[in-house]
Scaffold this motif. Sequence first.
Motif, PDB file in Angstrom:
ATOM      1  N   THR A 188     -70.621  50.308 -28.488  1.00 27.44           N
ATOM      2  CA  THR A 188     -70.267  49.118 -29.147  1.00 27.44           C
ATOM      3  C   THR A 188     -71.115  47.791 -28.714  1.00 27.44           C
ATOM      4  OG1 THR A 188     -68.931  49.022 -27.065  1.00 27.44           O
ATOM      5  CG2 THR A 188     -67.876  49.487 -29.187  1.00 27.44           C
ATOM      6  N   GLY A 189     -72.039  47.777 -27.614  1.00 30.73           N
ATOM      7  CA  GLY A 189     -72.782  46.601 -27.313  1.00 30.73           C
ATOM      8  C   GLY A 189     -74.003  46.975 -27.126  1.00 30.73           C
ATOM      9  N   ASN A 190     -74.994  46.144 -27.319  1.00 31.06           N
ATOM     10  CA  ASN A 190     -76.512  46.285 -26.867  1.00 31.06           C
ATOM     11  C   ASN A 190     -76.611  46.213 -25.225  1.00 31.06           C
ATOM     12  OD1 ASN A 190     -79.251  44.901 -26.565  1.00 31.06           O
ATOM     13  ND2 ASN A 190     -79.386  45.519 -29.010  1.00 31.06           N
ATOM     14  N   CYS A 194     -77.234  50.751 -23.857  1.00 30.93           N
ATOM     15  CA  CYS A 194     -76.125  50.019 -24.332  1.00 30.93           C
ATOM     16  C   CYS A 194     -75.482  49.426 -23.136  1.00 30.93           C
ATOM     17  CB  CYS A 194     -75.052  51.111 -24.652  1.00 30.93           C
ATOM     18  SG  CYS A 194     -74.689  52.239 -23.479  1.00 30.93           S
ATOM     19  N   GLU A 195     -74.421  48.622 -23.365  1.00 30.53           N
ATOM     20  CA  GLU A 195     -73.766  47.798 -22.325  1.00 30.53           C
ATOM     21  C   GLU A 195     -72.520  48.817 -21.736  1.00 30.53           C
ATOM     22  OE1 GLU A 195     -71.597  44.221 -24.813  1.00 30.53           O
ATOM     23  OE2 GLU A 195     -70.824  44.606 -22.824  1.00 30.53           O
ATOM     24  N   PRO A 196     -72.113  48.278 -20.228  1.00 27.84           N
ATOM     25  CA  PRO A 196     -71.485  49.238 -19.738  1.00 27.84           C
ATOM     26  C   PRO A 196     -70.307  49.533 -20.462  1.00 27.84           C
ATOM     27  CG  PRO A 196     -72.171  47.427 -18.427  1.00 27.84           C
ATOM     28  CD  PRO A 196     -72.542  46.977 -19.837  1.00 27.84           C
ATOM     29  N   ALA A 197     -69.273  48.863 -21.107  1.00 23.70           N
ATOM     30  CA  ALA A 197     -68.177  49.164 -21.733  1.00 23.70           C
ATOM     31  C   ALA A 197     -68.478  50.516 -22.903  1.00 23.70           C
ATOM     32  CB  ALA A 197     -67.587  48.175 -22.381  1.00 23.70           C
ATOM     33  N   SER A 198     -69.729  50.505 -23.532  1.00 25.95           N
ATOM     34  CA  SER A 198     -70.084  51.306 -24.255  1.00 25.95           C
ATOM     35  C   SER A 198     -70.214  52.717 -23.749  1.00 25.95           C
ATOM     36  CB  SER A 198     -71.494  50.907 -25.217  1.00 25.95           C
ATOM     37  OG  SER A 198     -71.436  49.954 -25.641  1.00 25.95           O
ATOM     38  N   ASP A 253     -57.989  34.703 -16.908  1.00 24.42           N
ATOM     39  CA  ASP A 253     -58.337  35.976 -17.453  1.00 24.42           C
ATOM     40  C   ASP A 253     -58.533  36.005 -19.100  1.00 24.42           C
ATOM     41  OD1 ASP A 253     -55.794  36.320 -18.064  1.00 24.42           O
ATOM     42  OD2 ASP A 253     -55.789  38.071 -16.580  1.00 24.42           O
ATOM     43  N   PHE A 254     -58.930  36.909 -19.664  1.00 23.93           N
ATOM     44  CA  PHE A 254     -58.875  37.301 -21.189  1.00 23.93           C
ATOM     45  C   PHE A 254     -57.662  36.976 -21.749  1.00 23.93           C
ATOM     46  CE2 PHE A 254     -58.300  39.707 -24.825  1.00 23.93           C
ATOM     47  CZ  PHE A 254     -59.145  39.007 -25.888  1.00 23.93           C
ATOM     48  N   ASP A 255     -56.575  37.742 -20.933  1.00 24.25           N
ATOM     49  CA  ASP A 255     -55.418  37.641 -21.713  1.00 24.25           C
ATOM     50  C   ASP A 255     -54.890  36.167 -21.542  1.00 24.25           C
ATOM     51  OD1 ASP A 255     -54.817  40.672 -21.719  1.00 24.25           O
ATOM     52  OD2 ASP A 255     -55.501  40.273 -19.814  1.00 24.25           O
ATOM     53  N   ASN A 308     -59.470  45.253 -26.336  1.00 21.35           N
ATOM     54  CA  ASN A 308     -58.135  44.728 -27.039  1.00 21.35           C
ATOM     55  C   ASN A 308     -57.509  45.645 -27.986  1.00 21.35           C
ATOM     56  OD1 ASN A 308     -56.457  42.593 -26.835  1.00 21.35           O
ATOM     57  ND2 ASN A 308     -57.590  41.482 -28.380  1.00 21.35           N
ATOM     58  N   LEU A 309     -58.237  46.813 -28.257  1.00 22.17           N
ATOM     59  CA  LEU A 309     -57.833  48.082 -29.394  1.00 22.17           C
ATOM     60  C   LEU A 309     -57.877  47.373 -30.781  1.00 22.17           C
ATOM     61  CD1 LEU A 309     -54.894  49.439 -27.078  1.00 22.17           C
ATOM     62  CD2 LEU A 309     -57.373  49.988 -27.072  1.00 22.17           C
ATOM     63  N   GLY A 310     -58.600  46.583 -31.101  1.00 23.74           N
ATOM     64  CA  GLY A 310     -58.909  45.994 -32.371  1.00 23.74           C
ATOM     65  C   GLY A 310     -60.022  47.410 -33.222  1.00 23.74           C
ATOM     66  N   ASN A 311     -60.746  47.576 -32.437  1.00 21.47           N
ATOM     67  CA  ASN A 311     -62.056  48.444 -33.033  1.00 21.47           C
ATOM     68  C   ASN A 311     -61.414  49.773 -33.374  1.00 21.47           C
ATOM     69  OD1 ASN A 311     -64.367  48.414 -34.294  1.00 21.47           O
ATOM     70  ND2 ASN A 311     -65.414  49.519 -32.221  1.00 21.47           N
ATOM     71  N   SER A 312     -60.652  50.417 -32.209  1.00 24.77           N
ATOM     72  CA  SER A 312     -60.072  51.779 -32.407  1.00 24.77           C
ATOM     73  C   SER A 312     -58.974  51.874 -33.627  1.00 24.77           C
ATOM     74  CB  SER A 312     -59.461  52.193 -31.125  1.00 24.77           C
ATOM     75  OG  SER A 312     -58.916  51.467 -30.560  1.00 24.77           O
ATOM     76  N   SER A 370     -73.265  43.310 -31.129  1.00 24.72           N
ATOM     77  CA  SER A 370     -72.210  44.296 -31.014  1.00 24.72           C
ATOM     78  C   SER A 370     -71.510  44.385 -32.165  1.00 24.72           C
ATOM     79  CB  SER A 370     -71.216  43.384 -30.097  1.00 24.72           C
ATOM     80  OG  SER A 370     -70.519  42.280 -30.800  1.00 24.72           O
ATOM     81  N   PHE A 371     -70.593  45.212 -32.231  1.00 24.25           N
ATOM     82  CA  PHE A 371     -69.801  45.788 -33.095  1.00 24.25           C
ATOM     83  C   PHE A 371     -69.129  44.668 -34.202  1.00 24.25           C
ATOM     84  CE2 PHE A 371     -65.381  45.815 -31.600  1.00 24.25           C
ATOM     85  CZ  PHE A 371     -65.501  45.713 -30.398  1.00 24.25           C
ATOM     86  N   LYS A 372     -68.782  43.584 -33.323  1.00 17.97           N
ATOM     87  CA  LYS A 372     -67.999  42.304 -33.583  1.00 17.97           C
ATOM     88  C   LYS A 372     -68.344  41.661 -35.074  1.00 17.97           C
ATOM     89  CE  LYS A 372     -65.656  42.494 -29.848  1.00 17.97           C
ATOM     90  NZ  LYS A 372     -64.425  42.759 -29.738  1.00 17.97           N
ATOM     91  N   ASP A 373     -69.847  41.877 -35.178  1.00 20.89           N
ATOM     92  CA  ASP A 373     -70.128  41.158 -36.536  1.00 20.89           C
ATOM     93  C   ASP A 373     -69.646  41.827 -37.746  1.00 20.89           C
ATOM     94  OD1 ASP A 373     -71.806  39.716 -34.567  1.00 20.89           O
ATOM     95  OD2 ASP A 373     -73.673  41.002 -35.018  1.00 20.89           O
TER      96      ASP A 373
END
Length: 466
Positions: free
Chosen positions: A404-406, A373-377, A212-214, A268-272, A138-141
């Motif tokens: 963003t994800g594999n 890609c993964e669904p979010a992408s 949840d995540f939050d 979470n809007l970090g990437n944008s 993923s883009f996190k790396d």
Amino acid sequence: MPLSAIPEPGVRPSDFRFHCIDCSHLSDSASPDYRCPRCGDLLEISYPEWNKSGISSPASGVSADDLKSTWKQRRLSCVPADLSGVWRFRELLPVLNDGHVVTLREGNTPLYEMPQCARIAGVPRLSAKHQGMNPTGSFKDAGMTVAASFAHHAGYRWIACASTGNTSASMAAYAARGGMRSLVLVPEGKISWSKLSQALDYGAVTCQLRTDFDGCLRLLQELVLRAPVHQLNSINPFRIEGQKTLAIELMEQMDWQLPDHIIVPGGNLGNSSAIGKALLEMRDLGLISRLPKLSVIQAEGANALVRTLREAGGKRLIGVNAETRATAIRIGNPASWKKAVRVLEATGGACEQVSEVEMAQAKAEIGTEGIGCEPASAVTLAGLKKLVKQGFVKAGDNVVLILTGNQLKDPDFTIEFHRGDLLAGTPHESAMAALSTLRRPPIVLDATLDEVLRTLEQADKTAPSG
Ligand code: F0G
């Protein structure tokens, strides 16, 4: 210890400060929760020296062309930091005083042409920058190599994150590479097994919290004030700096010929925020002459930014109770919403939402290009179709999607889609039925030549055209 030395950079490095995005307070250090000591808002990294003279000014001795050729030359180098598609661009990153980076050779991700998806969406030129081709998928790396290197440099024994899965997989890997321990907080039952298994393999202490995540992120923010753990969520501004390199590498891959639009999923809007920061900095440094429009796409069930912009004019966050099968972006209160609003405004981008069905369809369509890609992408392609219909993306525009994800991050989604089980028993069931032509369910047969030949003939008759 698997740490790699950064050689003396070819051009002059810049120093950095922490800058509050709201009250503009500047400081040399940050508290463990990375919040402004004056107003509590998020921090970003700023480079005062760039503001004084501009890294591209003749006074600094480093022109935009110098930077471009230095970055290109490093492609031929075998030095570990140059092999990283993040640290290769280190002039636009904070300088590590000890010069040691924790790297897994992240970045260097492919830019694919997407001719079939271009036809489907109605644009002449469409490509996808596949961040799912990073070491942990993923883009996190790209952000993690920078944040983990600074955590290592600061002497932290423990690093920690809340996650919908990809951050935790990435952080756990970089912790292991840097000889640090890692603590992962994930929402129980709401992340894919593939991502959970990565964190386990890399030796993280993995806590599945009944929230949840939050809820996980809130708890982490309290934890870092009580325990000597360093938080590596995208609130950590070093993460954002690393993720900026996605945009720099993209421009380099396009030979500095700008696209008209860049489209990215929003959670979470970090990437944008990171991509936007990179675009603005590249413009200020003379590396690019104008700004592509950066647009963010969310799932309808996790549409906090969409609502924040439409119902509150981007002035206050409208949080939601997030629900979507794209578990990566199942986030109701995005931490970096303010940063994202600013970069959308600065680049003139749009914010759209797509349904679960539109996302599933787009994912299958991306798959027909031989790209998973993964669904979010996949929300990016689904969102692009809407932006074209609205006339926001014009007939001649050149568009880049950020995947963003594999694909292997969430195989359950893919298998359920092709078997026809995805969203069964939900209000989306009948809309999903309309996607039957995209489905390729696995076929169970007796192990005879006849059976296989018959299946082949039948499949040949129904082969998709084009
Ligand atoms: N796509 C994928 C595959 C993600 O994992 C995420 C976020 C996003 C998009 C959204 O990016 O948060 O920067 O807007 N995943 C985080 C995680 C939250 O914990 O893995 P964002």
